[in-house]
Design a protein around this motif. Structure first.
Motif, PDB file in Angstrom:
ATOM      1  N   GLY A 150       0.791  -1.223   0.000  1.00  0.00           N
ATOM      2  CA  GLY A 150       0.000   0.000   0.000  1.00  0.00           C
ATOM      3  C   GLY A 150       0.824   1.273   0.000  1.00  0.00           C
ATOM      4  N   LEU A 151       2.122   1.177   0.214  1.00  0.00           N
ATOM      5  CA  LEU A 151       2.991   2.352   0.137  1.00  0.00           C
ATOM      6  C   LEU A 151       3.392   2.591  -1.315  1.00  0.00           C
ATOM      7  CD1 LEU A 151       5.207   1.757   3.307  1.00  0.00           C
ATOM      8  CD2 LEU A 151       3.274   3.329   3.060  1.00  0.00           C
ATOM      9  N   TRP A 152       4.128   3.651  -1.534  1.00  0.00           N
ATOM     10  CA  TRP A 152       4.554   4.050  -2.871  1.00  0.00           C
ATOM     11  C   TRP A 152       6.069   4.215  -2.886  1.00  0.00           C
ATOM     12  CZ3 TRP A 152       0.416   4.716  -6.230  1.00  0.00           C
ATOM     13  CH2 TRP A 152      -0.844   4.854  -5.632  1.00  0.00           C
ATOM     14  N   ASP A 153       6.729   3.704  -3.915  1.00  0.00           N
ATOM     15  CA  ASP A 153       8.150   3.949  -4.136  1.00  0.00           C
ATOM     16  C   ASP A 153       8.290   4.926  -5.290  1.00  0.00           C
ATOM     17  OD1 ASP A 153       9.192   2.308  -2.152  1.00  0.00           O
ATOM     18  OD2 ASP A 153       9.507   0.601  -3.497  1.00  0.00           O
ATOM     19  N   ILE A 154       8.992   6.013  -5.038  1.00  0.00           N
ATOM     20  CA  ILE A 154       9.273   7.005  -6.072  1.00  0.00           C
ATOM     21  C   ILE A 154      10.791   7.035  -6.232  1.00  0.00           C
ATOM     22  CG2 ILE A 154       8.910   9.356  -6.866  1.00  0.00           C
ATOM     23  CD1 ILE A 154       6.286   7.796  -6.207  1.00  0.00           C
ATOM     24  N   GLU A 155      11.249   6.697  -7.430  1.00  0.00           N
ATOM     25  CA  GLU A 155      12.684   6.579  -7.664  1.00  0.00           C
ATOM     26  C   GLU A 155      13.162   7.621  -8.666  1.00  0.00           C
ATOM     27  OE1 GLU A 155      12.943   1.776  -6.885  1.00  0.00           O
ATOM     28  OE2 GLU A 155      13.340   2.529  -8.900  1.00  0.00           O
ATOM     29  N   GLY A 156      14.341   8.160  -8.386  1.00  0.00           N
ATOM     30  CA  GLY A 156      14.985   9.095  -9.288  1.00  0.00           C
ATOM     31  C   GLY A 156      16.385   8.627  -9.615  1.00  0.00           C
ATOM     32  N   HIS A 157      16.806   8.861 -10.847  1.00  0.00           N
ATOM     33  CA  HIS A 157      18.146   8.481 -11.311  1.00  0.00           C
ATOM     34  C   HIS A 157      18.691   9.642 -12.125  1.00  0.00           C
ATOM     35  CE1 HIS A 157      20.716   5.753 -14.119  1.00  0.00           C
ATOM     36  NE2 HIS A 157      21.423   6.115 -13.063  1.00  0.00           N
ATOM     37  N   ILE A 158      19.912  10.053 -11.840  1.00  0.00           N
ATOM     38  CA  ILE A 158      20.543  11.162 -12.559  1.00  0.00           C
ATOM     39  C   ILE A 158      21.905  10.724 -13.069  1.00  0.00           C
ATOM     40  CG2 ILE A 158      21.523  12.162 -10.436  1.00  0.00           C
ATOM     41  CD1 ILE A 158      21.072  14.940 -11.682  1.00  0.00           C
ATOM     42  N   THR A 159      22.186  11.065 -14.326  1.00  0.00           N
ATOM     43  CA  THR A 159      23.515  10.833 -14.894  1.00  0.00           C
ATOM     44  C   THR A 159      23.963  12.095 -15.608  1.00  0.00           C
ATOM     45  OG1 THR A 159      22.629   9.927 -16.956  1.00  0.00           O
ATOM     46  CG2 THR A 159      23.207   8.337 -15.223  1.00  0.00           C
ATOM     47  N   ASP A 160      25.269  12.333 -15.569  1.00  0.00           N
ATOM     48  CA  ASP A 160      25.921  13.387 -16.341  1.00  0.00           C
ATOM     49  C   ASP A 160      27.002  12.731 -17.183  1.00  0.00           C
ATOM     50  OD1 ASP A 160      24.756  15.943 -15.623  1.00  0.00           O
ATOM     51  OD2 ASP A 160      25.548  15.590 -13.611  1.00  0.00           O
ATOM     52  N   VAL A 161      26.952  12.974 -18.498  1.00  0.00           N
ATOM     53  CA  VAL A 161      27.859  12.331 -19.441  1.00  0.00           C
ATOM     54  C   VAL A 161      28.448  13.384 -20.370  1.00  0.00           C
ATOM     55  CG1 VAL A 161      27.975  10.653 -21.332  1.00  0.00           C
ATOM     56  CG2 VAL A 161      26.548  10.175 -19.342  1.00  0.00           C
ATOM     57  N   LYS A 162      29.751  13.281 -20.608  1.00  0.00           N
ATOM     58  CA  LYS A 162      30.434  14.160 -21.563  1.00  0.00           C
ATOM     59  C   LYS A 162      30.587  13.437 -22.908  1.00  0.00           C
ATOM     60  CE  LYS A 162      31.401  17.167 -18.279  1.00  0.00           C
ATOM     61  NZ  LYS A 162      30.519  18.311 -18.098  1.00  0.00           N
ATOM     62  N   THR A 163      30.747  14.215 -23.966  1.00  0.00           N
ATOM     63  CA  THR A 163      30.952  13.637 -25.297  1.00  0.00           C
ATOM     64  C   THR A 163      32.432  13.508 -25.639  1.00  0.00           C
ATOM     65  OG1 THR A 163      30.863  15.815 -26.330  1.00  0.00           O
ATOM     66  CG2 THR A 163      28.770  14.594 -26.137  1.00  0.00           C
ATOM     67  N   TYR A 164      33.303  13.863 -24.720  1.00  0.00           N
ATOM     68  CA  TYR A 164      34.749  13.853 -24.962  1.00  0.00           C
ATOM     69  C   TYR A 164      35.448  13.168 -23.786  1.00  0.00           C
ATOM     70  CZ  TYR A 164      34.280  17.774 -21.750  1.00  0.00           C
ATOM     71  OH  TYR A 164      33.947  18.557 -20.670  1.00  0.00           O
ATOM     72  N   PRO A 165      36.639  12.617 -23.996  1.00  0.00           N
ATOM     73  CA  PRO A 165      37.381  12.010 -22.883  1.00  0.00           C
ATOM     74  C   PRO A 165      38.044  13.089 -22.038  1.00  0.00           C
ATOM     75  CG  PRO A 165      38.648  11.827 -24.898  1.00  0.00           C
ATOM     76  CD  PRO A 165      37.330  12.486 -25.270  1.00  0.00           C
ATOM     77  N   PHE A 166      38.200  12.806 -20.748  1.00  0.00           N
ATOM     78  CA  PHE A 166      38.916  13.742 -19.875  1.00  0.00           C
ATOM     79  C   PHE A 166      39.495  12.985 -18.680  1.00  0.00           C
ATOM     80  CE2 PHE A 166      34.592  13.637 -18.374  1.00  0.00           C
ATOM     81  CZ  PHE A 166      34.653  13.746 -17.003  1.00  0.00           C
ATOM     82  N   GLU A 167      40.434  13.621 -18.007  1.00  0.00           N
ATOM     83  CA  GLU A 167      41.081  13.041 -16.834  1.00  0.00           C
ATOM     84  C   GLU A 167      40.371  13.512 -15.579  1.00  0.00           C
ATOM     85  OE1 GLU A 167      43.778  10.974 -15.937  1.00  0.00           O
ATOM     86  OE2 GLU A 167      43.689  10.370 -18.034  1.00  0.00           O
ATOM     87  N   ASN A 168      40.204  12.594 -14.640  1.00  0.00           N
ATOM     88  CA  ASN A 168      39.634  12.911 -13.341  1.00  0.00           C
ATOM     89  C   ASN A 168      40.646  12.477 -12.287  1.00  0.00           C
ATOM     90  OD1 ASN A 168      37.878  11.546 -10.921  1.00  0.00           O
ATOM     91  ND2 ASN A 168      36.976  13.451 -11.621  1.00  0.00           N
ATOM     92  N   ASP A 169      40.951  13.355 -11.335  1.00  0.00           N
ATOM     93  CA  ASP A 169      41.967  13.047 -10.324  1.00  0.00           C
ATOM     94  C   ASP A 169      41.645  11.796  -9.524  1.00  0.00           C
ATOM     95  OD1 ASP A 169      43.454  15.236 -11.070  1.00  0.00           O
ATOM     96  OD2 ASP A 169      42.650  16.548  -9.509  1.00  0.00           O
ATOM     97  N   PHE A 170      40.367  11.554  -9.275  1.00  0.00           N
ATOM     98  CA  PHE A 170      39.953  10.411  -8.466  1.00  0.00           C
ATOM     99  C   PHE A 170      39.837   9.128  -9.294  1.00  0.00           C
ATOM    100  CE2 PHE A 170      36.013   8.077  -7.076  1.00  0.00           C
ATOM    101  CZ  PHE A 170      36.629   7.332  -6.073  1.00  0.00           C
TER     102      PHE A 170
END
Length: 195
Positions: free
Chosen positions: A27-47
């Motif tokens: 009887g409860l409700w699950d509301i789910e959210g999903h977010i992605t950020d994507v670049k069109t080019y390669p890059f370096e990430n320190d981590f």
């Protein structure tokens, strides 16, 4: 009508926000959210090191479990991908939402509880569309059940005129302003405009 034709341009970034609403067997409700950020080019990430085109720099999820009155009963927040190793450590703070109701003032309260260093900017932003998805998921089902004569607790646009509380949607946007045409038709007892 779609947007007009753009000027010549190069695609650089895509943010995808997907929200889904579910009615649970209990009887409860699950509301789910999903977010992605994507670049069109390669890059370096320190981590993470090299990040290839199409590999999300942000890949985050949130699930709110709510009741018919939009009270948050449970929260799950997950950071699968982020630009820093410390990002996932903040997800337990999202438990602060338990007990809060999705209603007018939701965004302000979320910012008070999880703004700045107390939360993740991207997950906090995701809670806006998640809240809207909760309304889009729950209200139509409850209204349909009420119309069929079912007994449903909570507010909905079709709740009887003898309601003691204002509708949850009242004054949450231009369409639902208290002096507007939608309010005059759907909730005349809360209409504040001039006839």
């Amino acid at each position: 009508m779609p947007l007009s034709a753009p000027a010549p341009r190069e695609h650089i970034h895509t943010r995808r926000v997907t929200c889904r609403g579910f009615r649970r067997a209990d009887g409860l409700w699950d509301i789910e959210g999903h977010i992605t950020d994507v670049k069109t080019y390669p890059f370096e990430n320190d981590f993470r090191g090299p990040i290839e085109p199409g590999d999300p720099i942000h890949d985050m999820w949130i699930r709110l479990t709510v009741d018919d009155r939009f009270e948050v009963k449970a929260v799950e927040a997950v950071t699968d991908k982020s630009p820093y190793g410390v990002c996932p450590a903040i997800t337990p703070n999202f438990q602060r939402l338990v007990g809060l109701r999705i209603r007018s003032g939701w965004t302000q309260k979320v910012k008070e509880l999880l703004g700045g260093v107390e939360g993740c900017t991207h997950l906090v932003e995701l809670l806006g569309p998640v809240a809207t998805t909760a309304f889009q998921t729950i209200f139509p089902v409850l209204a349909r059940e009420r119309a069929r004569g079912g007994s449903v607790d909570g507010d909905s646009p079709s709740a009887p005129a003898a309601r003691k509380r204002p509708p949850l949607l009242l004054d949450t946007c231009h369409a639902f302003r208290s002096d507007g045409e939608v309010t005059r038709k759907q909730w005349p007892e809360y209409y504040t405009g001039n006839d």
